[in-house]
Every structure is written in structure tokens, then in C-alpha cells.
Design an enzyme around this catalytic site. Structure first.
Site, short mmCIF file in Angstrom:
data_model
loop_
_atom_site.label_atom_id
_atom_site.label_comp_id
_atom_site.label_asym_id
_atom_site.label_seq_id
_atom_site.Cartn_x
_atom_site.Cartn_y
_atom_site.Cartn_z
N HIS A 40 -0.20 -8.12 -18.17
CA HIS A 40 1.22 -8.48 -18.28
C HIS A 40 1.55 -9.64 -17.34
CE1 HIS A 40 1.08 -6.02 -14.65
NE2 HIS A 40 2.14 -6.72 -14.25
N HIS A 127 1.84 -15.75 -13.49
CA HIS A 127 0.42 -15.39 -13.51
C HIS A 127 0.18 -14.11 -14.30
CE1 HIS A 127 1.96 -12.76 -10.35
NE2 HIS A 127 0.92 -11.99 -10.58
P1 ATP Z 1 -2.19 -0.69 -8.46
O1 ATP Z 1 -1.06 -0.76 -7.45
O2 ATP Z 1 -2.61 0.68 -8.82
O3 ATP Z 1 -3.30 -1.62 -8.14
P2 ATP Z 1 -0.44 -2.30 -10.07
O4 ATP Z 1 -0.29 -3.19 -8.90
O5 ATP Z 1 -0.70 -2.91 -11.40
O6 ATP Z 1 -1.57 -1.24 -9.85
P3 ATP Z 1 2.19 -1.53 -9.43
O7 ATP Z 1 1.87 -1.55 -7.97
O8 ATP Z 1 3.11 -0.49 -9.93
O9 ATP Z 1 0.86 -1.42 -10.25
O10 ATP Z 1 2.77 -2.96 -9.78
C1 ATP Z 1 3.39 -3.27 -11.01
C2 ATP Z 1 3.55 -4.77 -11.11
O11 ATP Z 1 4.39 -5.24 -10.03
C3 ATP Z 1 2.26 -5.56 -10.94
O12 ATP Z 1 2.37 -6.76 -11.68
C4 ATP Z 1 2.20 -5.87 -9.47
O13 ATP Z 1 1.45 -7.04 -9.22
C5 ATP Z 1 3.67 -6.10 -9.16
N1 ATP Z 1 3.97 -5.71 -7.78
C6 ATP Z 1 3.68 -4.53 -7.19
N2 ATP Z 1 4.13 -4.50 -5.92
C7 ATP Z 1 4.72 -5.69 -5.69
C8 ATP Z 1 5.40 -6.28 -4.58
N3 ATP Z 1 5.54 -5.62 -3.43
N4 ATP Z 1 5.89 -7.51 -4.72
C9 ATP Z 1 5.75 -8.19 -5.86
N5 ATP Z 1 5.14 -7.70 -6.95
C10 ATP Z 1 4.62 -6.48 -6.89
#
Ligand code: ATP
Ligand code: MG
Length: 188
Positions: A40, A127
Site C-alpha cells: 500500500h 513510497h
Molecule cells: P509491522 O509494524 O508489523 O511491521 P506495519 O508497519 O505494516 O507492520 P503498522 O505499524 O500498523 O503496520 O503501520 C501501518 C502503516 O502505517 C504502514 O504503512 C506503516 O509504515 C505506517 N506507520 C506505522 N507507524 C508509523 C509512524 N509512527 N509514523 C508514520 N507512519 C507509520
């Protein structure tokens, strides 16, 4: 629930990225590849949002989508967060559609801020995350050759997505899709 706002790539783009991942994975080490259903473009990470606020947020985003128009998005070069020397995240950049995606992100920021959600504070970098560095790993990323992606995503909506953190990796689910109105000729 844990929420973020994002854009899903087209099937065609997912297939092409999968192919790229397959070729890169054979030479790379220390990376956790993103499963195809999780690919995504993030517009804004919201984090924990109380259930009773979701309906209002949805309404606001629906309203915002009425001002958007479909646009084509294509993939560009590989990139790394925080940098190429000590990468935590491997991603694919956007070639066409950067401006429009940034515009969407800015609009969604505004809605989020009106809802008292913390501003993300980071500069928006369009990205598509394809891999994360496994815990404790010294990663090696071998792209084979610099990709030249052909696929297009015609962005016709953005989505409010729930992310459930599971032991096997996060599981995403669209809570609502906000479809852009088509430009229609004026009835005569
Ligand atoms: P995992 O944390 O299990 O590696 P994930 O990062 O895909 O998986 P989430 O942490 O729920 O799952 O993140 C969902 C989306 O939001 C992803 O695109 C992630 O890069 C983005 N994201 C997560 N935390 C942040 C943050 N603190 N700031 C900006 N973007 C974030
Ligand atoms: Mg995460």
C-alpha cells in the site's frame, strides 16, 4: 483501533512488485518481505483511534474525497528509510503521480489535525514499502537490476484501513473506501 489512511495499488502493480520481490529475494538476506495483500501507499498513519470517533472521521474523509479526481500513479526507484547505509525499510518510490499523492496526503493531514490527531511531523515521501529489516539482522538488499516498472495504478479512491498487529505480521482491512467523483460532462 489502529488506523491509517492509504491507497491500494492496482492488481497489475501488485503482480509486478511481487515479481520484483521474487527476483530481489533470491540474492538478499535479513529482510522481511511485505506480503502482496499488504502492499500500500501510506497517506497518513493515525495510530490508535477510539471506536466512537471512527464514524465521524469517516464522514469527514468522505467529504474530502468529493474534491479529489482520479490520477495515474507509476513506480520509480528503490529507496531506504532512514537511509541506504543503515536501512530499516526498503521501498519503491513513485514516478508519476507524486504531486497528486502529496496533495492527497496534505488534505488527509488537515482532516486528521481537525480531529485532534497528532500531526505526523515528517515530510511526506510517497513510497510503497516492500521489505523491513528483520530484528537484529545485518541486511543485504540485492535488487538484481534497477527496476523499470510498467504498471499503473489509476488512483480512484483512498481508504481508511485498520491494522491489526499479529504475531505473524500485521493484517490490514479496509474499513471504508472513499471513491473520487468522476469528471462528468455537463448535461446539455
Ligand atoms: P509491522 O509494524 O508489523 O511491521 P506495519 O508497519 O505494516 O507492520 P503498522 O505499524 O500498523 O503496520 O503501520 C501501518 C502503516 O502505517 C504502514 O504503512 C506503516 O509504515 C505506517 N506507520 C506505522 N507507524 C508509523 C509512524 N509512527 N509514523 C508514520 N507512519 C507509520
Ligand atoms: Mg509498523
Amino acid at each position: 483501533m489502529r488506523l491509517f489512511i492509504g491507497v491500494w495499488p492496482s492488481r497489475e502493480m501488485v503482480a509486478e512488485v511481487q515479481e520484483f520481490i521474487r527476483s530481489a529475494a533470491s540474492g538478499s538476506t535479513g529482510l522481511r518481505w511485505v506480503p502482496p495483500e499488504n502492499l500500500h501507499f501510506t497517506l497518513r498513519f493515525l495510530g490508535e483511534v477510539a471506536d466512537e470517533r471512527v464514524a465521524g472521521l469517516t464522514e469527514e474523509l468522505q467529504q474530502a474525497a468529493t474534491g479529489c479526481r482520479p490520477f495515474p500513479l507509476t513506480l520509480g526507484k528503490t529507496g531506504f528509510f532512514p537511509n541506504v547505509h543503515s536501512p530499516r525499510v526498503v521501498w519503491l518510490g513513485v514516478e508519476h503521480g507524486t504531486k497528486e499523492l502529496a496533495h492527497l496526503a496534505a488534505m488527509v493531514q488537515t482532516v486528521g489535525s481537525e480531529w485532534g490527531l497528532e500531526p505526523s511531523g515528517q515530510r511526506f515521501q510517497p513510497h510503497l514499502t516492500i521489505a523491513r529489516v528483520a530484528r537484529g539482522a545485518l541486511p543485504m538488499f540485492v535488487p538484481g537490476k534497477e527496476p523499470r516498472f510498467q504498471s499503473t495504478t489509476t488512483v480512484t479512491s483512498f481508504s481508511l484501513i485498520e491494522s491489526r498487529l499479529q504475531p505473524g505480521g500485521s493484517v490490514y482491512r479496509s474499513i471504508a473506501d472513499f471513491v473520487f467523483p468522476e469528471d462528468r460532462p455537463i448535461d446539455s
